[in-house]
Design an enzyme around this catalytic site. Sequence first.
Site, PDB file in Angstrom:
ATOM      1  N   ARG A   1     -33.056   3.930  10.018  1.00  0.00           N
ATOM      2  CA  ARG A   1     -33.637   3.995  11.375  1.00  0.00           C
ATOM      3  C   ARG A   1     -35.138   3.763  11.262  1.00  0.00           C
ATOM      4  O   ARG A   1     -35.913   4.689  11.061  1.00  0.00           O
ATOM      5  CB  ARG A   1     -33.345   5.357  12.011  1.00  0.00           C
ATOM      6  CG  ARG A   1     -33.885   5.509  13.448  1.00  0.00           C
ATOM      7  CD  ARG A   1     -33.431   6.847  14.019  1.00  0.00           C
ATOM      8  NE  ARG A   1     -33.909   7.084  15.364  1.00  0.00           N
ATOM      9  CZ  ARG A   1     -35.100   7.636  15.652  1.00  0.00           C
ATOM     10  NH1 ARG A   1     -35.932   7.992  14.679  1.00  0.00           N
ATOM     11  NH2 ARG A   1     -35.448   7.824  16.906  1.00  0.00           N
TER      12      ARG A   1
ATOM     13  N   SER B   1     -23.953   7.070  20.457  1.00  0.00           N
ATOM     14  CA  SER B   1     -24.481   8.367  20.921  1.00  0.00           C
ATOM     15  C   SER B   1     -23.813   8.735  22.238  1.00  0.00           C
ATOM     16  O   SER B   1     -23.657   7.879  23.112  1.00  0.00           O
ATOM     17  CB  SER B   1     -25.989   8.277  21.179  1.00  0.00           C
ATOM     18  OG  SER B   1     -26.656   7.811  20.046  1.00  0.00           O
TER      19      SER B   1
ATOM     20  N   LYS C   1     -37.532  12.530  17.246  1.00  0.00           N
ATOM     21  CA  LYS C   1     -37.220  11.421  18.160  1.00  0.00           C
ATOM     22  C   LYS C   1     -38.119  11.554  19.380  1.00  0.00           C
ATOM     23  O   LYS C   1     -38.062  12.549  20.100  1.00  0.00           O
ATOM     24  CB  LYS C   1     -35.735  11.490  18.553  1.00  0.00           C
ATOM     25  CG  LYS C   1     -35.285  10.416  19.532  1.00  0.00           C
ATOM     26  CD  LYS C   1     -33.745  10.409  19.627  1.00  0.00           C
ATOM     27  CE  LYS C   1     -33.211   9.756  20.890  1.00  0.00           C
ATOM     28  NZ  LYS C   1     -33.538   8.349  21.039  1.00  0.00           N
TER      29      LYS C   1
HETATM   30  C1  LIG Z   1     -25.818   9.822  14.262  1.00  0.00           C
HETATM   31  C2  LIG Z   1     -26.755   9.481  15.359  1.00  0.00           C
HETATM   32  N1  LIG Z   1     -26.602  10.081  16.549  1.00  0.00           N
HETATM   33  C3  LIG Z   1     -27.457   9.789  17.547  1.00  0.00           C
HETATM   34  C4  LIG Z   1     -28.477   8.893  17.361  1.00  0.00           C
HETATM   35  C5  LIG Z   1     -29.434   8.541  18.475  1.00  0.00           C
HETATM   36  O1  LIG Z   1     -29.255   7.211  18.912  1.00  0.00           O
HETATM   37  P1  LIG Z   1     -30.088   6.687  20.179  1.00  0.00           P
HETATM   38  O2  LIG Z   1     -29.784   7.570  21.312  1.00  0.00           O
HETATM   39  O3  LIG Z   1     -29.809   5.248  20.330  1.00  0.00           O
HETATM   40  O4  LIG Z   1     -31.596   6.904  19.749  1.00  0.00           O
HETATM   41  P2  LIG Z   1     -32.401   6.190  18.565  1.00  0.00           P
HETATM   42  O5  LIG Z   1     -31.987   6.825  17.273  1.00  0.00           O
HETATM   43  O6  LIG Z   1     -32.082   4.740  18.555  1.00  0.00           O
HETATM   44  O7  LIG Z   1     -33.830   6.457  18.866  1.00  0.00           O
HETATM   45  C6  LIG Z   1     -28.595   8.297  16.103  1.00  0.00           C
HETATM   46  N2  LIG Z   1     -29.550   7.406  15.820  1.00  0.00           N
HETATM   47  N3  LIG Z   1     -27.718   8.597  15.120  1.00  0.00           N
HETATM   48  C1  LIG Z   2     -32.334  10.259  15.817  1.00  0.00           C
HETATM   49  C2  LIG Z   2     -32.041  11.392  16.715  1.00  0.00           C
HETATM   50  N1  LIG Z   2     -31.157  11.278  17.757  1.00  0.00           N
HETATM   51  C3  LIG Z   2     -31.046  12.410  18.456  1.00  0.00           C
HETATM   52  C4  LIG Z   2     -30.185  12.567  19.637  1.00  0.00           C
HETATM   53  O1  LIG Z   2     -30.218  13.626  20.257  1.00  0.00           O
HETATM   54  O2  LIG Z   2     -29.478  11.621  19.942  1.00  0.00           O
HETATM   55  S1  LIG Z   2     -32.011  13.656  17.849  1.00  0.00           S
HETATM   56  C5  LIG Z   2     -32.590  12.662  16.623  1.00  0.00           C
HETATM   57  C6  LIG Z   2     -33.566  13.123  15.587  1.00  0.00           C
HETATM   58  C7  LIG Z   2     -32.951  14.107  14.611  1.00  0.00           C
HETATM   59  O3  LIG Z   2     -33.928  14.482  13.704  1.00  0.00           O
HETATM   60  P1  LIG Z   2     -34.069  15.960  13.142  1.00  0.00           P
HETATM   61  O4  LIG Z   2     -32.923  16.179  12.234  1.00  0.00           O
HETATM   62  O5  LIG Z   2     -35.366  15.943  12.377  1.00  0.00           O
HETATM   63  O6  LIG Z   2     -34.094  16.899  14.301  1.00  0.00           O
END
Ligand SMILES: Cc1ncc(COP(=O)(O)OP(=O)(O)O)c(N)n1
Ligand SMILES: Cc1nc(C(=O)O)sc1CCOP(=O)(O)O
Length: 222
Positions: free
Chosen positions: A46, A117, A146
């Site tokens: 990512r 998601s 995020k």
């Molecule tokens: C395993 C997993 N779950 C949720 C997310 C979040 O995807 P998204 O809502 O498209 O947000 P971004 O990661 O693209 O900012 C994820 N990446 N992985």
């Molecule tokens: C990439 C991402 N997606 C989210 C969602 O809610 O869909 S939260 C998230 C960040 C997760 O990072 P951490 O483990 O440091 O909290």
Amino acid sequence: MARIASGDMKERLAVYFIMGSQNSERPAADVLKEALDGGVTLFQFREKGQGALKGADKEALARQLQHLCRAYGVPFIVNDDVELALAIDADGVHVGQDDEDARCVREKIGDKILGVSAHNVEEAMAAVDAGADYLGVGPIYPTSSKEDAKEAQGPDVLRRLREAGITIPIVAIGGITAANAKTVVEAGADGVSVISAIASAPSPPTGAAAALAEAVRAARTR
Ligand SMILES: Cc1ncc(COP(=O)(O)OP(=O)(O)O)c(N)n1
Ligand SMILES: Cc1nc(C(=O)O)sc1CCOP(=O)(O)O
Ligand SMILES: [Mg+2]
């Protein structure tokens, strides 16, 4: 190659590490290797947010991390960027509600792993219909990893999805640590997805990854 079986996908989701170069001051390959040594079962590239690599630099890092994952037999998933996933023959793609339509992505990637998601039952059902292999559900707890994260929902969202009859593999995301992993698995997640619990752990993060793996393993056998 056939689509991944649901049971295999559930196993693969146990410790799902997500990272890009922006998530650590150390070289991403070093952090990933140490995390793989600790027992990471799935990896998502990512490369997003402030300072993220673009173009050829992004692809070069993706290939380097993919090479490492291959050496450990761990599938390599690309976040958002379907074209990159196809160009490097990644094992799968993860898309969210604001990304390319999941049904179109499924058509493009064939049998590769498709993660989507979902934040509620309606989105989860649509993702299943579009051909998702797993759902990423969050944020369960507050996260600072995020920029545009929604409000934390707590583990109850996982219970609601299972009670509504969603049976496909689910990984919980957002603020997950070894201390709360048991709670989310007991609420219905098959595994945990983390950035900071590994990428921001004291170096080397091998122990942090192992602690997550042990917490999920223990919660599953209860
Ligand atoms: C395993 C997993 N779950 C949720 C997310 C979040 O995807 P998204 O809502 O498209 O947000 P971004 O990661 O693209 O900012 C994820 N990446 N992985
Ligand atoms: C990439 C991402 N997606 C989210 C969602 O809610 O869909 S939260 C998230 C960040 C997760 O990072 P951490 O483990 O440091 O909290
Ligand atoms: Mg996305």
